[in-house]
Enzyme design. Structure first.
Site, PDB file in Angstrom:
ATOM      1  CG  ASP A 189     -47.048 -10.891 -77.135  1.00  0.00           C
ATOM      2  OD1 ASP A 189     -46.871 -11.600 -76.160  1.00  0.00           O
ATOM      3  OD2 ASP A 189     -46.634 -11.115 -78.279  1.00  0.00           O
ATOM      4  CB  THR A 208     -81.377 -32.299-103.906  1.00  0.00           C
ATOM      5  OG1 THR A 208     -81.189 -33.577-103.347  1.00  0.00           O
ATOM      6  CG2 THR A 208     -82.588 -32.249-104.777  1.00  0.00           C
TER       7      THR A 208
HETATM    8  P1  ATP Z   1     -44.859  -7.679 -74.927  1.00  0.00           P
HETATM    9  O1  ATP Z   1     -44.461  -8.922 -74.237  1.00  0.00           O
HETATM   10  O2  ATP Z   1     -46.218  -7.229 -74.608  1.00  0.00           O
HETATM   11  O3  ATP Z   1     -44.582  -7.665 -76.390  1.00  0.00           O
HETATM   12  P2  ATP Z   1     -42.548  -6.074 -74.458  1.00  0.00           P
HETATM   13  O4  ATP Z   1     -42.170  -6.058 -75.869  1.00  0.00           O
HETATM   14  O5  ATP Z   1     -42.509  -4.782 -73.719  1.00  0.00           O
HETATM   15  O6  ATP Z   1     -43.996  -6.569 -74.220  1.00  0.00           O
HETATM   16  P3  ATP Z   1     -40.089  -7.350 -73.768  1.00  0.00           P
HETATM   17  O7  ATP Z   1     -39.600  -7.190 -75.131  1.00  0.00           O
HETATM   18  O8  ATP Z   1     -39.866  -8.593 -73.001  1.00  0.00           O
HETATM   19  O9  ATP Z   1     -41.648  -7.120 -73.699  1.00  0.00           O
HETATM   20  O10 ATP Z   1     -39.501  -6.118 -72.970  1.00  0.00           O
HETATM   21  C1  ATP Z   1     -39.588  -6.045 -71.590  1.00  0.00           C
HETATM   22  C2  ATP Z   1     -38.952  -4.786 -71.101  1.00  0.00           C
HETATM   23  O11 ATP Z   1     -37.571  -4.795 -71.371  1.00  0.00           O
HETATM   24  C3  ATP Z   1     -39.475  -3.525 -71.769  1.00  0.00           C
HETATM   25  O12 ATP Z   1     -40.563  -3.012 -71.095  1.00  0.00           O
HETATM   26  C4  ATP Z   1     -38.294  -2.590 -71.672  1.00  0.00           C
HETATM   27  O13 ATP Z   1     -38.289  -1.947 -70.419  1.00  0.00           O
HETATM   28  C5  ATP Z   1     -37.112  -3.518 -71.747  1.00  0.00           C
HETATM   29  N1  ATP Z   1     -36.592  -3.578 -73.113  1.00  0.00           N
HETATM   30  C6  ATP Z   1     -37.243  -3.986 -74.218  1.00  0.00           C
HETATM   31  N2  ATP Z   1     -36.465  -3.945 -75.297  1.00  0.00           N
HETATM   32  C7  ATP Z   1     -35.267  -3.489 -74.864  1.00  0.00           C
HETATM   33  C8  ATP Z   1     -34.017  -3.237 -75.499  1.00  0.00           C
HETATM   34  N3  ATP Z   1     -33.851  -3.423 -76.797  1.00  0.00           N
HETATM   35  N4  ATP Z   1     -33.025  -2.777 -74.752  1.00  0.00           N
HETATM   36  C9  ATP Z   1     -33.189  -2.590 -73.450  1.00  0.00           C
HETATM   37  N5  ATP Z   1     -34.313  -2.801 -72.784  1.00  0.00           N
HETATM   38  C10 ATP Z   1     -35.349  -3.254 -73.472  1.00  0.00           C
END
Ligand code: ATP
Length: 877
Positions: free
Chosen positions: A329, A701
């Site tokens: 990731d 040994t």
């Molecule tokens: P990785 O997989 O490398 O950890 P990541 O944490 O960015 O990456 P996801 O958590 O799947 O991956 O998030 C994907 C996308 O979704 C983010 O780039 C962001 O644009 C959006 N996102 C992440 N968290 C939220 C949230 N809490 N609310 C709304 N959108 C979100």
């Protein structure tokens, strides 16, 4: 009354608790009454039985045969010393049993200690406040909060559920998500839908439950009691050792019998032949090998734990060393997961009002909570929440509903009351939010989001992303009166675009060096992220993961690509997968495995579990990871840091190497122990080595310096060579040649040189037959014995490295080896010069100059081995 049939109020009454949770005081009292909430390990075989096992395994049986043979000889020709020999071998079996037992016990304890390093935390309500505590402290009556990815810590009666679904595989074996409700139900508890049993995991949604059974009273505790613990079985490496020792022992047995027969036909007495057979068997049985390997693996996993990598099974220790691809990731692993708002962008120009709305949405559409007086939540949301506060947006407005974030849509929405009106607030990935916007906020008010404005917005967020920022878009809309009955689809449409917020999440400082290390070690790194391509590429460039134009595969294209196309993409030197969901990871892992790679993959969410299980090494994040991911993984990173994976791989390689080192070392003395017997059988020379002396070598040994080799630090060049091929085995032709033949023969030469030197000095000439107890024979065999020991001292230094020159390691850097040698030499002096030693081992004092003559022999072995290493290094270059 069964708990599932009760209403919420009845549940509270029957468990004497309230919606606000127990008081801290009452919880303490119940903890004393009910005990810690944990599954007591079911006792496996008793220690006595396990100790008894040490006397009945294959190698022990072989030694028992040797004992029987000795006693039969004693019976047939009394007074030849065979009785003493038999007793000596029994002593060896006992010493071995104790030694093995202690090593296995230590290994087991080391693993147990590691399990405790992984705390299992839960959220409960106590004194009407949300607190986090160790699952062990949950008591009946506790109000427990559970959410996606959590493992239920106790048997819970659900009193609040929002889209709550659990996986009951831990109990029923069926890995299917089943929904949970709060309604009272008839029937048995097991099939009731308002119960979440301890050990089951939350697949989606969230809920609140009242703990009604903890520890061994839970359903899981009861089953654990019934089935007992299943022993984890041997790792491939351990199996290989078992196989190897059996082969070696079988060869020894057959050789013993064959030479017994030859001796018989050439007219020797039974006891003489028996002596020979026993000698061959005893010399060749590598008694301490398996426990030493097990201990090396266990100690290695402890060393990894010190470097923040928690290994869950011994198998992973050896697999780690052969990893050829790491799928990682980005957020939190390569980066610090410490976000701060860096930029905001709207289509309004600088406007206080537009910004105010942007941060209102950021604060409202946000799940940051306060736990124990501290803000907790997803780092992205935490940063947004803090920024919103910084802009004067007070605590979140009243929330009526939430459509939670999911990694397919990549956005979330809430319905909130702000200043008396009801609004839908949405945040998420820019393309995802823009796709549900119809209008946008400008200075003049709301205007339609036409193509030109859309392009302007896209250019704006792309510019943010090119700086490595993680960009979230925000939108809102006033909801029709009431608001709540809206479905997700109805809510997330015709939204008014507000603007973007760019968050910075700096790379971890250690990552760049770790990536470089992987590069020289022939390990590929593939970034698989949910984030946008531009952000991912910018970060990848910053940490040195890519240098040229990487192949970027976006989630949308990914699902349309055939396996063949994906394989082509995966074959590119630099490839990044973006906008991926955890589900997609599994496909990447599968394809890589089909290509013969050893794959390590990281993950933290519920949906990562299949990929974590499928990979050769599944790696979960210890801090940000869910319980589900940690359970599915083979290794847990206590610091969530990518660099830790690389350290663990390095350690894994070192352990594998060290095991090879001590096997080489141990096998190298088998040759000088066996050849004298073969010469004795073939040429009727005076017996060059007694069985008791062989036993003294094997126990004196073999053990201590071998253990010292097990803790050698990684060799300098260990991360400069490619991963070992998947099909390569620990004990291969190269090892056997180096050990048995190369080192073994040099060692034999040294030992026999001492033997013939003493014989010659005493006036023996070829063809002379001397009785066994002749003083010269005793002296000569003592010389062979001493020769082998001194050669092994040179050998242990030679074996400290397999490529690097030992002179660079520092002669005095491994204290365990030095201590082992000191003890070994001290024992040697006692055996050679003390009357008791002379008696037990049929030795006789020999002139001091023999010792001095043997030193150059040992040095010759060391230098010969150094020459070999030099050639290996030169060829490597
Ligand atoms: P990785 O997989 O490398 O950890 P990541 O944490 O960015 O990456 P996801 O958590 O799947 O991956 O998030 C994907 C996308 O979704 C983010 O780039 C962001 O644009 C959006 N996102 C992440 N968290 C939220 C949230 N809490 N609310 C709304 N959108 C979100």
């Amino acid at each position: 009354m069964k708990i599932n049939t009760l209403t919420k109020e009845e549940v509270f009454r029957s468990l004497v608790t309230t919606e606000q949770g127990l008081t801290a005081h009452e919880a303490e009292r119940r903890l004393l009454e009910f005990g810690l909430n944990r599954i007591e390990a079911v006792k496996g075989r008793s220690l006595v039985l396990r100790f008894a096992d040490q006397f009945t395994h294959f190698l022990a049986i072989l030694l028992w045969i040797a004992v029987a043979l000795s006693f039969v000889s004693e019976y047939l020709s009394p007074g030849e010393g065979m009785l003493a020999l038999g007793i000596a071998i029994i002593a060896v079996i006992c010493i071995n049993a104790v030694f093995t037992f202690i090593q296995e016990y230590r290994a087991e304890k080391a693993l147990e200690a590691m399990k405790k390093l992984l705390p299992f935390r839960v959220r409960v309500l106590r004194d009407a406040r949300e607190t986090e505590l160790s699952a062990e402290r949950v008591v009946p009556g506790d109000i427990v909060l559970i959410a996606e990815g959590d493992k239920a810590p106790a048997d819970l009666r659900i009193i609040e559920a929002s889209d709550l679904r659990v996986n009951m595989a831990a109990l029923t074996g069926e890995s299917e998500a089943v929904s949970r409700t709060t309604e009272p139900s008839d029937g048995d508890v097991m099939h009731s839908r308002n119960i979440a049993f301890a050990g089951t995991t939350v697949v989606s949604g969230s809920g609140i439950g009242v703990a009604f059974a903890t520890g061994m009273s839970t359903e899981f505790g009861r089953i654990a009691h019934l089935t007992g613990t299943v022993s984890p079985g041997l790792t491939p490496l351990q199996k290989e050792i078992v196989r190897l020792t059996r082969i070696v022992a079988a060869i020894a047995g057959v050789t013993g019998v064959v030479f017994f027969a030859i001796g018989w036909f050439s007219g020797r007495t039974f006891w003489e032949n028996a002596l020979f057979a026993v000698g061959i068997i005893v010399a060749n049985v590598p008694e301490g090998l398996l426990p030493t390997v097990t201990l090396a693996l266990a100690m290695g996993s402890q060393r990894m734990a010190k470097r923040n990598a928690l290994i869950k099974t011994l198998t992973s220790v050896e697999t780690l060393g052969s990893v050829s691809v790491i799928c990682t990731d980005k957020t939190g692993t390569l980066t610090q997961n410490e976000m701060t708002v860096k930029k905001i962008g709207t289509l309004c120009g600088p406007s206080a009002e537009a910004e105010q709305w942007l941060f209102t949405a950021a604060g409202a559409c946000n799940n940051t909570r306060e736990v124990d007086g501290e803000l907790r939540g997803d780092p992205t949301e935490l940063a947004l929440f803090r920024a919103a506060r910084g802009h004067g947006i007070a605590a979140a407005s009243v929330r009526l509903k939430e459509f939670s974030f999911d990694d397919e849509r990549k956005r979330m929405s809430t319905i909130n009351v702000v200043d008396g009106a009801v609004y839908i607030m949405t945040k998420g990935a820019p393309e995802s939010v823009l796709s549900v916007c119809a209008r946008c906020r400008r200075e003049v008010g709301e205007v339609p989001l036409d193509e030109a404005l859309r392009q302007e917005a896209i250019a704006l967020y792309q510019a943010f992303m090119d700086q490595g920022l993680r960009v979230l878009a925000f939108a809102y809309r006033e909801a029709p009166a009431g608001g709540q009955p809206l479905s997700r689809e109805e809510a997330e449409q015709e939204l008014v675009f507000l603007g973007f917020i760019g968050l910075e999440d700096p790379p971890r400082p250690e990552v760049a060096a770790a990536i470089k290390k992987c590069r020289t070690a022939g390990i590929r790194i593939i970034m698989i992220t949910g984030d946008a391509s531009r952000t991912a590429v910018a970060i990848a460039r910053e940490i040195g993961l890519v240098s040229g134009q990487p192949t970027v595969v976006e989630g949308e294209a990914f699902v349309r690509m055939s396996d063949g196309e994906l394989r082509t993409a995966l074959a590119q030197p630099e490839v990044i997968f973006t906008r991926m969901t955890p589900k997609h990871k599994l496909r990447v892992v599968n394809l890589l495995k089909e290509e013969g790679e050893r794959v390590a993959v990281t993950g933290d969410g519920v949906n990562d579990a299949p990929a974590l299980k499928r990979a050769d090494i599944g790696i979960a994040m210890g801090r940000s990871g869910t319980d589900v991911a940690k359970e599915a993984a083979d290794m847990v990173l206590l610091d969530d840091n990518f660099a830790t994976i690389v350290s663990a791989i390095e350690e894994g390689r070192a352990i594998f190497d060290n095991i090879k080192k001590f096997i080489t070392y141990i096998f190298a003395h088998l040759t000088p122990e066996a050849i004298p017997y073969i010469l004795y059988a073939l040429f009727r020379i005076p017996l060059p080595l007694t069985v008791a002396q062989i036993l003294a070598i094997d126990l004196g040994t073999e053990t201590l310096p071998a253990l010292g080799l097990g803790v050698e630090p990684p060799e300098a060049g260990i991360m400069n060579i490619p991963p070992r091929p998947k099909q390569s085995t620990l004990i291969d032709a190269a090892l056997l040649l180096r050990s048995y033949v190369f080192l073994g023969l040099i060692s034999t030469a040294g030992a026999l040189f001492a033997y013939f030197y003493v014989l010659n000095l005493g006036g023996w000439r070829w063809g002379m037959i001397l009785p066994l107890d002749h003083p010269l024979v005793r002296q000569a065999s003592t010389a062979t014995f001493l020769g082998i020991v001194i050669m092994q001292v040179g050998n242990v230094f030679a074996c400290r490295s397999s490529r690097e020159t030992v002179f660079r390691r520092g002669f005095f850097s491994n204290r365990l080896i030095l201590g082992g040698i000191a003890i070994e030499l001290l024992l040697q002096v006692l055996i050679v010069y003390h009357p008791l030693g002379n008696k037990i081992f049929s030795t006789a004092p020999i002139p001091l100059d023999i010792w001095l003559l043997l030193v150059p022999c040992a040095l010759a072995l060391l230098f010969a081995e150094e020459g070999r290493k030099y050639l290996v290094r030169r060829r490597g270059r």
